[in-house]
Design a protein around this motif. Structure first.
Motif, PDB file in Angstrom:
ATOM      1  N   GLY A 255      -1.917  21.997  -1.999  1.00 25.26           N
ATOM      2  CA  GLY A 255      -2.655  22.928  -1.153  1.00 25.26           C
ATOM      3  C   GLY A 255      -1.706  23.455  -0.103  1.00 25.26           C
ATOM      4  N   GLY A 256      -2.140  23.508   1.130  1.00 21.89           N
ATOM      5  CA  GLY A 256      -1.243  23.928   2.195  1.00 21.89           C
ATOM      6  C   GLY A 256      -0.139  22.937   2.428  1.00 21.89           C
ATOM      7  N   LEU A 257      -0.448  21.640   2.200  1.00 19.66           N
ATOM      8  CA  LEU A 257       0.526  20.564   2.311  1.00 19.66           C
ATOM      9  C   LEU A 257       0.575  19.801   0.994  1.00 19.66           C
ATOM     10  N   ASP A 258       1.725  19.851   0.326  1.00 21.81           N
ATOM     11  CA  ASP A 258       1.900  19.126  -0.935  1.00 21.81           C
ATOM     12  C   ASP A 258       2.474  17.748  -0.641  1.00 21.81           C
ATOM     13  N   MET A 259       1.922  16.706  -1.270  1.00 22.04           N
ATOM     14  CA  MET A 259       2.420  15.348  -1.075  1.00 22.04           C
ATOM     15  C   MET A 259       2.991  14.810  -2.377  1.00 22.04           C
ATOM     16  N   TRP A 260       4.269  14.431  -2.342  1.00 20.51           N
ATOM     17  CA  TRP A 260       4.966  13.853  -3.485  1.00 20.51           C
ATOM     18  C   TRP A 260       5.239  12.386  -3.187  1.00 20.51           C
ATOM     19  N   VAL A 261       5.015  11.495  -4.164  1.00 18.78           N
ATOM     20  CA  VAL A 261       5.184  10.061  -3.958  1.00 18.78           C
ATOM     21  C   VAL A 261       6.080   9.502  -5.066  1.00 18.78           C
ATOM     22  N   LYS A 262       7.076   8.734  -4.632  1.00 15.09           N
ATOM     23  CA  LYS A 262       8.037   8.145  -5.570  1.00 15.09           C
ATOM     24  C   LYS A 262       8.129   6.637  -5.356  1.00 15.09           C
ATOM     25  N   PRO A 263       7.745   5.823  -6.336  1.00 15.26           N
ATOM     26  CA  PRO A 263       7.944   4.370  -6.230  1.00 15.26           C
ATOM     27  C   PRO A 263       9.434   4.032  -6.249  1.00 15.26           C
ATOM     28  N   LEU A 264       9.827   3.025  -5.473  1.00 13.86           N
ATOM     29  CA  LEU A 264      11.218   2.623  -5.365  1.00 13.86           C
ATOM     30  C   LEU A 264      11.412   1.192  -5.854  1.00 13.86           C
ATOM     31  N   ALA A 265      12.662   0.862  -6.143  1.00 11.88           N
ATOM     32  CA  ALA A 265      12.963  -0.411  -6.793  1.00 11.88           C
ATOM     33  C   ALA A 265      12.588  -1.618  -5.949  1.00 11.88           C
TER      34      ALA A 265
ATOM     35  N   MET B 105      24.433  15.119   3.531  1.00 10.83           N
ATOM     36  CA  MET B 105      24.947  13.748   3.610  1.00 10.83           C
ATOM     37  C   MET B 105      23.987  12.796   4.311  1.00 10.83           C
ATOM     38  N   ASN B 106      22.693  13.114   4.265  1.00  7.10           N
ATOM     39  CA  ASN B 106      21.693  12.200   4.810  1.00  7.10           C
ATOM     40  C   ASN B 106      21.589  10.975   3.893  1.00  7.10           C
ATOM     41  N   ALA B 107      22.185   9.873   4.325  1.00  7.04           N
ATOM     42  CA  ALA B 107      22.284   8.691   3.473  1.00  7.04           C
ATOM     43  C   ALA B 107      20.922   8.138   3.084  1.00  7.04           C
ATOM     44  N   GLU B 108      19.939   8.243   3.974  1.00  2.00           N
ATOM     45  CA  GLU B 108      18.621   7.684   3.677  1.00  2.00           C
ATOM     46  C   GLU B 108      17.900   8.500   2.604  1.00  2.00           C
ATOM     47  N   VAL B 109      18.086   9.805   2.617  1.00  2.00           N
ATOM     48  CA  VAL B 109      17.490  10.652   1.575  1.00  2.00           C
ATOM     49  C   VAL B 109      18.242  10.468   0.259  1.00  2.00           C
ATOM     50  N   ILE B 110      19.568  10.410   0.327  1.00  2.00           N
ATOM     51  CA  ILE B 110      20.358  10.176  -0.880  1.00  2.00           C
ATOM     52  C   ILE B 110      19.950   8.863  -1.546  1.00  2.00           C
ATOM     53  N   ALA B 111      19.671   7.839  -0.749  1.00  2.00           N
ATOM     54  CA  ALA B 111      19.264   6.547  -1.312  1.00  2.00           C
ATOM     55  C   ALA B 111      17.984   6.660  -2.126  1.00  2.00           C
ATOM     56  N   VAL B 112      17.090   7.550  -1.728  1.00  2.00           N
ATOM     57  CA  VAL B 112      15.860   7.782  -2.497  1.00  2.00           C
ATOM     58  C   VAL B 112      16.206   8.397  -3.845  1.00  2.00           C
ATOM     59  N   ASP B 113      17.096   9.385  -3.840  1.00  2.00           N
ATOM     60  CA  ASP B 113      17.520  10.016  -5.094  1.00  2.00           C
ATOM     61  C   ASP B 113      18.200   9.008  -6.011  1.00  2.00           C
ATOM     62  N   GLN B 114      19.040   8.152  -5.448  1.00  2.00           N
ATOM     63  CA  GLN B 114      19.860   7.237  -6.228  1.00  2.00           C
ATOM     64  C   GLN B 114      19.189   5.881  -6.481  1.00  2.00           C
ATOM     65  N   ASP B 115      17.931   5.768  -6.163  1.00  3.94           N
ATOM     66  CA  ASP B 115      17.219   4.502  -6.323  1.00  3.94           C
ATOM     67  C   ASP B 115      17.316   4.001  -7.758  1.00  3.94           C
ATOM     68  N   ALA B 116      17.579   2.701  -7.898  1.00  2.14           N
ATOM     69  CA  ALA B 116      17.856   2.119  -9.214  1.00  2.14           C
ATOM     70  C   ALA B 116      16.666   2.185 -10.171  1.00  2.14           C
ATOM     71  N   LEU B 117      15.446   2.238  -9.651  1.00  2.36           N
ATOM     72  CA  LEU B 117      14.275   2.316 -10.532  1.00  2.36           C
ATOM     73  C   LEU B 117      14.281   3.605 -11.338  1.00  2.36           C
ATOM     74  N   GLY B 118      14.753   4.672 -10.734  1.00  8.13           N
ATOM     75  CA  GLY B 118      14.901   5.937 -11.452  1.00  8.13           C
ATOM     76  C   GLY B 118      13.599   6.624 -11.785  1.00  8.13           C
ATOM     77  N   GLN B 119      12.557   6.346 -11.037  1.00  8.86           N
ATOM     78  CA  GLN B 119      11.257   6.965 -11.327  1.00  8.86           C
ATOM     79  C   GLN B 119      11.135   8.285 -10.577  1.00  8.86           C
ATOM     80  N   GLN B 120      10.621   9.281 -11.258  1.00  6.87           N
ATOM     81  CA  GLN B 120      10.477  10.619 -10.680  1.00  6.87           C
ATOM     82  C   GLN B 120       9.144  10.754  -9.957  1.00  6.87           C
ATOM     83  N   ALA B 121       9.177  11.319  -8.760  1.00 10.39           N
ATOM     84  CA  ALA B 121       7.949  11.528  -7.994  1.00 10.39           C
ATOM     85  C   ALA B 121       7.027  12.519  -8.683  1.00 10.39           C
TER      86      ALA B 121
END
Length: 488
Positions: free
Chosen positions: A408-418, A386-402
């Motif tokens: 490598g040892g650290l994977d970086m995923w980037v998602k543009p938001l509306a 129920m982390n509202a801030e993380v849920i907001a990323v999932d539910q972002d209106a733009l709907g673009q997938q990261a």
């Protein structure tokens, strides 16, 4: 289906021949018979195993009257084990033990009637699921143990726990609810679900939505009746019950169709749902076969599985999310790639790993379908789901997938938001703590970051000289929402 001339087994220490047994009685009263057609040469066994809903090609070995049969060389455990005792095979499949006797003519399963598939056409969109669906599904935890009482209790807990208000609105029953068809072909529910319409009404009374499960095959994964040949009739039944979401699982369709048939098969139910008179979210479960992301919208689907089933370990979760990468261009409002359900709270992963799954599912705009016991959630699980801030990323209106921009040892995923900001997740794939560095210019934000927020610690953070550094535990995640001057 097996239609060869039956030959009586050669007894003694041989399993050669044809055998029939009842491995279980389903909750709808049907006997799930198992038919074995085995060929033994020395200690080697080959043949087929047929049940109500599946046919397996098997191989194995015999030693001192005992044998184990595998359906694939990659299987870690046998599909079936047994021993020969005169004219009886004592068999074990999963945790069920049962006996098989020599088969007689007529014991074979009859072949299913072949139904011609329709010509391909585009099913009009239903206008639903503008953001990834959120809710709960029964399978991961309860499997065949799900029943009316449990679903009602889960619905209650969705409200009292705050899950509903956090956005989790679908209460979805998976396989094993099915009864048998009546003389008119209408499919009812079994003894575990005495009144499906009343159950849907109860779920709706809680401000929630009601989901159900079927298969385009004659049988479902758990070998209950599927919707093969009854697509329109079942869609009308689901609508009359008040169903809001259908998971349509390919599993049993393997008995009658090939992967090349996927689009036409799923199109039939897509058409049927549109004609049912009720808006129903359409979820395809075909394990990522057939490049579903390229045609899912054409059959009227709102989401489609891009992977096999998720299992308990970290490796399964990471494997499923990795398969999302090439599907990213096909995600968007009303049509989502689905890496399967959340394992959060099922105690198969650590809290750090659970946070990582929640982050990755949000970053990739995946459906958020919890699979834990909502009635018994500890505070740590509640905080993750129920982390509202993380849920907001999932539910972002733009709907673009990261997509991952570093690995490598650290994977970086980037998602543009509306709103022009970006969400970024740094996942520590290693076995020890590591330092993550996020550079603004890697996010397309130039060097001037206006604001940044740590979505798990719920704190604002500062970039210095265009970069932010933080420690990330093994299998953990750093997730930020960053605003700045976007580079064009």
């Amino acid at each position: 289906m097996i239609l060869t001339l039956l030959v009586m087994p050669v007894f003694g220490q041989s399993a050669d021949g044809k055998w029939i047994g009842v491995q279980r009685v389903l909750d709808n009263g049907e006997s799930d018979r198992i038919f074995l057609d085995l060929h033994q040469k020395g200690s080697d066994l080959t043949g087929t195993v047929t049940t109500l809903g599946h046919i397996y090609q098997v191989k194995g070995t015999m030693a001192n009257g005992h044998f184990a049969l595998f359906s694939s060389p990659q299987d870690s455990k046998p599909k079936l084990t047994g021993e020969v005792d005169g004219q009886t095979l004592h068999l074990t499949r999963d945790s069920d033990s049962f006996a098989a006797q020599p088969a007689r003519p007529g014991d074979e399963y009859p072949p299913f009637e072949h139904i011609e598939l329709p010509a391909l056409h585009n099913v009009p969109p239903n206008g639903m699921a503008k953001t990834p669906p959120m809710g709960w599904n029964s399978w991961n935890l309860f499997e065949s143990r799900i029943d009316d009482k449990t679903v009602r209790e889960i619905a209650d807990a969705m409200v009292t726990s705050g899950m509903r208000d956090a956005g989790y609105v679908y209460v979805n029953i998976d396989d094993t609810w099915e009864g048998v068809r009546d003389a008119q072909g209408n499919l009812g529910s079994n003894k575990k679900f005495p009144d499906m319409k009343a159950l849907a009404d109860y779920v709706h009374s809680k401000g929630l939505k009601f989901g159900i499960y079927s298969s385009p095959g004659p049988r479902t994964c758990a070998e209950y009746p599927g919707s093969y040949g009854y697509e329109d009739q079942d869609a009308r039944t689901f609508a009359a019950w008040g169903v809001d979401y259908l998971k349509y699982d390919w599993c049993g369709a393997r008995m009658t169709f090939s992967v090349e048939d996927l689009q036409a098969v799923y199109q039939k139910m897509g058409d049927a749902l549109l004609k049912s008179g009720r808006p129903i979210v359409y979820s395809l479960c075909e394990y990522g076969n057939g490049h579903v992301e390229t045609w899912g919208t054409k059959v009227g689907a709102n989401l489609w599985r891009t992977t096999g089933d998720i299992h308990e370990p970290w490796t399964s979760m990471i494997g499923n999310i990795t398969k999302q990468i090439p599907t990213a261009p096909f995600a968007g409002p009303g049509h989502w790639n689905d890496p399967d359900m959340l394992e959060i709270g099922n105690h198969h992963m650590s809290d750090d790993e659970d946070r990582t799954q929640m982050s990755l599912w949000a970053l990739t705009a995946a459906p958020l379908l919890a699979g834990n016991d909502i009635r018994l959630m500890p505070a740590s699980t509640r905080a993750i789901l129920m982390n509202a801030e993380v849920i907001a990323v999932d539910q972002d209106a733009l709907g673009q997938q990261a997509v991952p921009i570093k690995s490598g040892g650290l994977d970086m995923w980037v998602k543009p938001l509306a709103d022009g900001s970006v969400a970024v997740g740094m996942v520590n794939m290693g076995a020890t703590e590591a330092t993550a560095e996020i550079k603004a210019n890697e996010l397309g934000l130039g060097t001037q970051v206006k604001s940044a927020r740590d979505l798990w610690n719920h704190t604002s953070v500062a970039f210095h000289n265009g970069a932010y550094l933080a420690k990330v535990p093994s299998h953990g995640v750093l997730m930020l929402r960053v605003s700045g001057e976007r580079q064009m």
